[in-house]
Motif scaffolding. Structure first.
Motif, PDB file in Angstrom:
ATOM      1  N   ALA A  54      83.085  28.398  86.151  1.00  0.00           N
ATOM      2  CA  ALA A  54      84.274  27.693  85.659  1.00  0.00           C
ATOM      3  C   ALA A  54      85.072  28.474  84.624  1.00  0.00           C
ATOM      4  N   MET A  55      84.425  29.374  83.912  1.00  0.00           N
ATOM      5  CA  MET A  55      85.115  30.064  82.814  1.00  0.00           C
ATOM      6  C   MET A  55      85.172  31.564  83.081  1.00  0.00           C
ATOM      7  N   GLU A  56      86.284  32.163  82.723  1.00  0.00           N
ATOM      8  CA  GLU A  56      86.474  33.601  82.893  1.00  0.00           C
ATOM      9  C   GLU A  56      85.692  34.374  81.833  1.00  0.00           C
ATOM     10  N   ASP A  57      85.206  35.569  82.201  1.00  0.00           N
ATOM     11  CA  ASP A  57      84.500  36.408  81.241  1.00  0.00           C
ATOM     12  C   ASP A  57      85.448  36.982  80.190  1.00  0.00           C
ATOM     13  N   TYR A  58      86.659  37.277  80.619  1.00  0.00           N
ATOM     14  CA  TYR A  58      87.634  37.899  79.730  1.00  0.00           C
ATOM     15  C   TYR A  58      88.921  37.095  79.716  1.00  0.00           C
ATOM     16  N   GLU A  60      93.182  37.166  78.253  1.00  0.00           N
ATOM     17  CA  GLU A  60      94.290  38.116  78.361  1.00  0.00           C
ATOM     18  C   GLU A  60      94.019  39.337  77.491  1.00  0.00           C
ATOM     19  N   GLY A  61      94.362  40.488  77.999  1.00  0.00           N
ATOM     20  CA  GLY A  61      94.190  41.722  77.238  1.00  0.00           C
ATOM     21  C   GLY A  61      92.752  42.183  77.130  1.00  0.00           C
ATOM     22  N   ASN A  62      91.916  41.810  78.089  1.00  0.00           N
ATOM     23  CA  ASN A  62      90.501  42.209  78.119  1.00  0.00           C
ATOM     24  C   ASN A  62      89.707  41.764  76.899  1.00  0.00           C
ATOM     25  N   GLU A  63      90.135  40.672  76.280  1.00  0.00           N
ATOM     26  CA  GLU A  63      89.384  40.111  75.147  1.00  0.00           C
ATOM     27  C   GLU A  63      88.242  39.261  75.695  1.00  0.00           C
ATOM     28  N   ILE A  64      87.060  39.423  75.137  1.00  0.00           N
ATOM     29  CA  ILE A  64      85.898  38.665  75.583  1.00  0.00           C
ATOM     30  C   ILE A  64      86.124  37.177  75.328  1.00  0.00           C
ATOM     31  N   ASN A  65      85.749  36.360  76.290  1.00  0.00           N
ATOM     32  CA  ASN A  65      85.879  34.910  76.162  1.00  0.00           C
ATOM     33  C   ASN A  65      84.719  34.397  75.301  1.00  0.00           C
ATOM     34  N   HIS A  66      84.949  34.322  74.003  1.00  0.00           N
ATOM     35  CA  HIS A  66      83.900  33.915  73.065  1.00  0.00           C
ATOM     36  C   HIS A  66      83.488  32.459  73.255  1.00  0.00           C
ATOM     37  N   HIS A  67      84.398  31.629  73.690  1.00  0.00           N
ATOM     38  CA  HIS A  67      84.072  30.214  73.937  1.00  0.00           C
ATOM     39  C   HIS A  67      83.006  30.107  75.034  1.00  0.00           C
ATOM     40  N   LYS A  68      83.173  30.891  76.094  1.00  0.00           N
ATOM     41  CA  LYS A  68      82.183  30.899  77.175  1.00  0.00           C
ATOM     42  C   LYS A  68      80.846  31.424  76.666  1.00  0.00           C
ATOM     43  N   ARG A  69      80.883  32.513  75.920  1.00  0.00           N
ATOM     44  CA  ARG A  69      79.641  33.100  75.401  1.00  0.00           C
ATOM     45  C   ARG A  69      78.919  32.132  74.469  1.00  0.00           C
ATOM     46  N   ASN A  70      79.660  31.400  73.647  1.00  0.00           N
ATOM     47  CA  ASN A  70      79.041  30.422  72.744  1.00  0.00           C
ATOM     48  C   ASN A  70      78.371  29.295  73.519  1.00  0.00           C
ATOM     49  N   LYS A  71      79.015  28.832  74.585  1.00  0.00           N
ATOM     50  CA  LYS A  71      78.424  27.770  75.401  1.00  0.00           C
ATOM     51  C   LYS A  71      77.145  28.271  76.087  1.00  0.00           C
ATOM     52  N   GLU A  72      77.181  29.495  76.603  1.00  0.00           N
ATOM     53  CA  GLU A  72      75.985  30.076  77.218  1.00  0.00           C
ATOM     54  C   GLU A  72      74.872  30.218  76.183  1.00  0.00           C
ATOM     55  N   TYR A  73      75.240  30.621  74.987  1.00  0.00           N
ATOM     56  CA  TYR A  73      74.279  30.771  73.898  1.00  0.00           C
ATOM     57  C   TYR A  73      73.626  29.427  73.575  1.00  0.00           C
ATOM     58  N   GLN A  74      74.410  28.364  73.553  1.00  0.00           N
ATOM     59  CA  GLN A  74      73.870  27.034  73.265  1.00  0.00           C
ATOM     60  C   GLN A  74      72.855  26.609  74.323  1.00  0.00           C
ATOM     61  N   VAL A  75      73.163  26.851  75.579  1.00  0.00           N
ATOM     62  CA  VAL A  75      72.239  26.487  76.662  1.00  0.00           C
ATOM     63  C   VAL A  75      70.949  27.285  76.537  1.00  0.00           C
ATOM     64  N   MET A  76      71.060  28.576  76.312  1.00  0.00           N
ATOM     65  CA  MET A  76      69.873  29.420  76.200  1.00  0.00           C
ATOM     66  C   MET A  76      69.045  29.058  74.966  1.00  0.00           C
ATOM     67  N   THR A  77      69.709  28.726  73.867  1.00  0.00           N
ATOM     68  CA  THR A  77      68.997  28.342  72.648  1.00  0.00           C
ATOM     69  C   THR A  77      68.235  27.045  72.864  1.00  0.00           C
ATOM     70  N   ASP A  78      68.866  26.076  73.509  1.00  0.00           N
ATOM     71  CA  ASP A  78      68.175  24.812  73.799  1.00  0.00           C
ATOM     72  C   ASP A  78      66.941  25.058  74.659  1.00  0.00           C
ATOM     73  N   LEU A  79      67.071  25.910  75.643  1.00  0.00           N
ATOM     74  CA  LEU A  79      65.939  26.237  76.508  1.00  0.00           C
ATOM     75  C   LEU A  79      64.828  26.924  75.716  1.00  0.00           C
ATOM     76  N   MET A  80      65.196  27.857  74.852  1.00  0.00           N
ATOM     77  CA  MET A  80      64.194  28.545  74.041  1.00  0.00           C
ATOM     78  C   MET A  80      63.491  27.589  73.087  1.00  0.00           C
ATOM     79  N   LEU A  81      64.226  26.652  72.521  1.00  0.00           N
ATOM     80  CA  LEU A  81      63.611  25.667  71.628  1.00  0.00           C
ATOM     81  C   LEU A  81      62.580  24.823  72.364  1.00  0.00           C
TER      82      LEU A  81
END
Length: 123
Positions: A54-58, A60-81
């Motif tokens: 659903a979300m693009e990796d980058y 405009e201007g090849n800027e990393i999609n930090h919102h997507k990375r934060n959501k992925e981080y939340q899922v992985m953190t919940d799993l690790m917990l």
């Protein structure tokens, strides 16, 4: 609650982030011990696939999609917990279950694949 604590940890200075993250992990671990959660891995994998689709990796201007990375981080953190909390479980199978489980014949790879396709058909 866990996500909120982790969000606070990310906003703090780097020296305090680790301490806050450790405290959040310990608090979550204590809460999970009381609840006895057994997570279904498929839920986490589905959420990660949905985020990736659903979300693009980058942006405009090849800027990393930090919102997507934060959501992925939340899922992985919940799993690790949940994995950390599960280390404290001491589950012993009861004799009737253990006898039944030992008596089961393993499925062949073809039988496993057929059953898997019946339970979760391809799209």
């Amino acid at each position: 609650m866990v996500s909120r604590n982790l969000s606070l940890a990310l906003q703090e200075r780097p020296s305090n982030r680790f301490a806050t993250l450790v405290m959040a992990l310990r608090g979550a671990q204590k809460r999970m011990q009381k609840k006895g959660v057994v997570p279904f891995l498929g839920t986490f994998l589905t959420e990660l696939v949905m985020l990736d689709t659903a979300m693009e990796d980058y942006l405009e201007g090849n800027e990393i999609n930090h919102h997507k990375r934060n959501k992925e981080y939340q899922v992985m953190t919940d799993l690790m917990l949940l994995q950390v909390a599960a280390e404290n479980y001491t589950l012993e199978p009861e004799d009737p279950f253990w006898a039944w489980f030992q008596a089961m014949e393993p499925l062949s790879e073809a039988e496993s694949y057929t059953l898997s396709c019946q339970l979760e058909p391809r799209s």
